[in-house]
Design a protein around this motif. Structure first.
Motif, mmCIF file in Angstrom:
data_model
loop_
_atom_site.group_PDB
_atom_site.id
_atom_site.type_symbol
_atom_site.label_atom_id
_atom_site.label_comp_id
_atom_site.label_asym_id
_atom_site.label_seq_id
_atom_site.Cartn_x
_atom_site.Cartn_y
_atom_site.Cartn_z
ATOM 1 N N THR A 112 -10.551 -23.448 51.592
ATOM 2 C CA THR A 112 -9.560 -24.650 51.223
ATOM 3 C C THR A 112 -10.292 -25.761 51.495
ATOM 4 O O THR A 112 -11.138 -25.766 52.347
ATOM 5 N N ASP A 113 -9.686 -26.862 51.041
ATOM 6 C CA ASP A 113 -10.363 -28.318 51.253
ATOM 7 C C ASP A 113 -10.256 -28.632 52.770
ATOM 8 O O ASP A 113 -11.504 -29.059 53.394
ATOM 9 N N GLN A 131 -14.700 -26.769 43.745
ATOM 10 C CA GLN A 131 -14.465 -28.013 43.988
ATOM 11 C C GLN A 131 -15.035 -29.069 42.812
ATOM 12 O O GLN A 131 -14.637 -30.134 42.334
ATOM 13 N N ALA A 132 -16.516 -28.755 42.429
ATOM 14 C CA ALA A 132 -17.044 -29.330 41.382
ATOM 15 C C ALA A 132 -16.109 -29.630 40.116
ATOM 16 O O ALA A 132 -15.872 -30.553 39.470
ATOM 17 N N ILE A 133 -15.626 -28.226 39.737
ATOM 18 C CA ILE A 133 -15.016 -28.202 38.328
ATOM 19 C C ILE A 133 -13.703 -28.843 38.687
ATOM 20 O O ILE A 133 -13.119 -29.681 37.591
ATOM 21 N N GLU A 134 -12.867 -28.829 39.795
ATOM 22 C CA GLU A 134 -11.683 -29.391 39.991
ATOM 23 C C GLU A 134 -12.041 -31.116 40.009
ATOM 24 O O GLU A 134 -11.024 -31.739 39.855
ATOM 25 N N SER A 135 -13.466 -31.492 40.257
ATOM 26 C CA SER A 135 -13.319 -33.060 40.152
ATOM 27 C C SER A 135 -13.793 -33.361 38.900
ATOM 28 O O SER A 135 -14.110 -34.531 38.608
ATOM 29 N N GLY A 136 -14.038 -32.578 37.799
ATOM 30 C CA GLY A 136 -14.056 -33.086 36.597
ATOM 31 C C GLY A 136 -15.319 -32.614 35.973
ATOM 32 O O GLY A 136 -15.639 -32.855 34.787
ATOM 33 N N ARG A 187 -19.528 -25.852 31.506
ATOM 34 C CA ARG A 187 -20.495 -25.341 30.852
ATOM 35 C C ARG A 187 -21.901 -25.603 31.914
ATOM 36 O O ARG A 187 -22.688 -24.873 31.923
ATOM 37 N N HIS A 188 -21.975 -27.056 32.351
ATOM 38 C CA HIS A 188 -22.900 -27.433 33.039
ATOM 39 C C HIS A 188 -23.024 -26.593 34.612
ATOM 40 O O HIS A 188 -23.862 -26.151 35.109
ATOM 41 N N ILE A 189 -21.630 -26.514 35.120
ATOM 42 C CA ILE A 189 -21.705 -25.848 36.373
ATOM 43 C C ILE A 189 -21.841 -24.370 36.229
ATOM 44 O O ILE A 189 -22.661 -23.720 36.862
ATOM 45 N N SER A 190 -21.687 -23.864 35.045
ATOM 46 C CA SER A 190 -22.091 -22.273 34.670
ATOM 47 C C SER A 190 -23.506 -22.092 34.800
ATOM 48 O O SER A 190 -23.949 -21.011 35.304
ATOM 49 N N GLN A 240 -1.990 -22.432 36.964
ATOM 50 C CA GLN A 240 -1.573 -21.754 38.170
ATOM 51 C C GLN A 240 -1.677 -22.631 39.342
ATOM 52 O O GLN A 240 -0.482 -22.553 39.969
ATOM 53 N N ALA A 241 -2.438 -23.439 39.479
ATOM 54 C CA ALA A 241 -2.502 -24.319 40.688
ATOM 55 C C ALA A 241 -1.289 -25.425 40.587
ATOM 56 O O ALA A 241 -0.585 -25.491 41.603
ATOM 57 N N ARG A 242 -1.007 -25.804 39.198
ATOM 58 C CA ARG A 242 0.095 -26.963 39.226
ATOM 59 C C ARG A 242 1.184 -26.115 39.260
ATOM 60 O O ARG A 242 2.187 -26.592 39.801
#
Length: 420
Positions: free
Chosen positions: A202-203, A376-381, A385-388, A408-410
């Motif tokens: 978790t954060d 966290q990187a994906i959740e930050s926007g 594709r780059h993260i993959s 699901q998070a929402r």
């Protein structure tokens, strides 16, 4: 396997992409085009514009592989099954294609993943076991089932492809824009849990972990190594073995060195990347976040190295032992475990008993840092594709299936706020 498959692989690896302009290494492709009922000239135009599209992504291995797979699968469907050309593609064709993605003919499915072309007599010939779809299972009686993540990846690839065709005035409009959402949804899998379990911190856990190791390093320099290992694995999405020497297929050994950190300049701006030689002898490059650079400088200062940042071809091991060689995988793992237990003890000292027990349960699971950094990187926007690519995944679809579940998070956050 049924041998009624009448399609053909269309695009080879990036090293052959230029050669495909005239097919001198791939004579079977124009032969295949000549067997189709559409005008050969139109099919060649379709092929060339598709090749030009893939050339745009030839320097990004993961993206190229994913786009190549989708484009040649779509063209096989379009030409063989639909009997049309690209200029005749409309929303009806694309809707029907998505139905095929969910339930492809058995003759279009292979048991395992195979290269599209093989070498023969100085030419590249089609691999007779290649198919547009592949089953990745050892079950005796497998059933092909498209996941929502794979359908989303197909949609992303086609969306990019069609936008390119529109920009080149090859299509008047994007046919995917008119496809109904329900046509792009996977069939429900009642046997599977609908919510994937992403093993990440978790954060709050990550913030507490980082704070603990930072304070420990400030009080006792022997924990500088713990701080660097924890921050590096999390920030650069590394597996524990990617910070230690590892044997290569040829029997040699590769050691991560400071020269693997590389300074680059793009559009007049400096940035740093880290070269990773990872699992399966696959190489990838990870961009260093600006916030990570102070930790790299701090580690070099602790080691007494000259220069605040690495030099090109610097051969010093990134994590040296007391003897000057590199720490092994098990030693790096132990450093992580020690850092976790420092955090567990501090949690207990602060009265966080339940949280301490939860954290201690993952003391040997280093992949939590990699998953946390990527999530966290994906959740930050960040672009998935780059993260993959920086994770070293074979496809963005896989990354999406592991890390992304914003709906699901929402839903869960909204559910937690309901009144009793």
């Amino acid at each position: 396997m049924s041998r009624s498959f009448t399609g053909h692989p269309l695009f080879d690896t990036t090293s052959y992409l230029e050669d495909l302009a005239d097919f001198h290494c791939h004579p079977s492709i124009p032969q295949f085009l000549g067997t189709l009922p559409q005008a050969t000239g139109l099919l060649r135009q379709d092929y060339e514009i598709s090749r030009q599209f893939l050339l745009r992504y030839s320097d990004v291995a993961g993206t190229f592989t994913r786009f190549r797979s989708e484009v040649q699968r779509f063209l096989n469907y379009l030409w063989v099954t639909s009997g049309r050309t690209l200029s005749q593609t409309d929303s009806d064709v694309v809707s029907a294609y998505f139905k095929t993605l969910k339930n492809p003919p058995k003759s279009w499915i292979s048991r395992g993943v195979f290269a599209a072309f093989t070498d023969s007599g100085g030419l590249r010939v089609p691999n007779h076991v290649w198919r547009p779809f592949a089953l990745r299972t050892k079950d005796d009686n497998p059933t092909y089932s498209a996941s929502q993540a794979s359908l989303n990846a197909s949609r992303t690839a086609l969306q990019t492809f069609f936008k390119f065709l529109v920009s080149q005035q090859y299509l008047l409009s994007n046919p995917l824009d008119e496809v109904r959402k329900r046509d792009r949804k996977a069939k429900p899998q009642l046997s599977n849990d609908v919510e994937a379990d992403v093993r990440r911190l978790t954060d709050w856990q990550w913030a507490y972990f980082l704070e603990t190791v930072t304070e420990a390093a400030a009080q006792n320099s022997k924990y500088e190594r713990h701080l660097f290992v924890v921050v590096t694995m999390k920030s650069l999405f590394l597996r524990v073995g990617e910070l230690a020497p590892r044997p290569l297929e040829d029997g040699a050994e590769r050691t991560p060195v400071f020269g693997d950190f590389r300074r680059k300049v793009i559009q007049g701006e400096e940035y740093w990347s880290y070269f990773v030689f990872g699992k399966g002898d696959k190489a990838r490059s990870v961009t260093l976040p600006d916030a990570y650079l102070p930790y790299l400088r701090r580690w070099r200062k602790y080691l007494g190295l000259s220069g605040t940042m690495p030099e090109q071809n610097e051969r010093n091991p990134i994590i040296p032992s007391s003897h000057g060689d590199a720490l092994g995988k098990r030693q790096v793992q132990r450093i992580y475990e020690q850092a976790v237990m420092l955090t567990v003890e501090r949690m207990r000292d602060h009265g966080f008993m339940e949280e301490a027990s939860q954290f201690e349960a993952i003391k040997s699971e280093t992949h939590y840092l990699r998953h946390t950094g990527a999530s966290q990187a994906i959740e930050s926007g960040a672009d998935i594709r780059h993260i993959s690519e920086e994770l070293g995944h074979a496809s963005a679809a896989f990354t999406e299936s592991v890390y992304v579940n914003s709906d699901q998070a929402r839903k869960r956050f909204e559910g937690r706020g309901r009144a009793i």
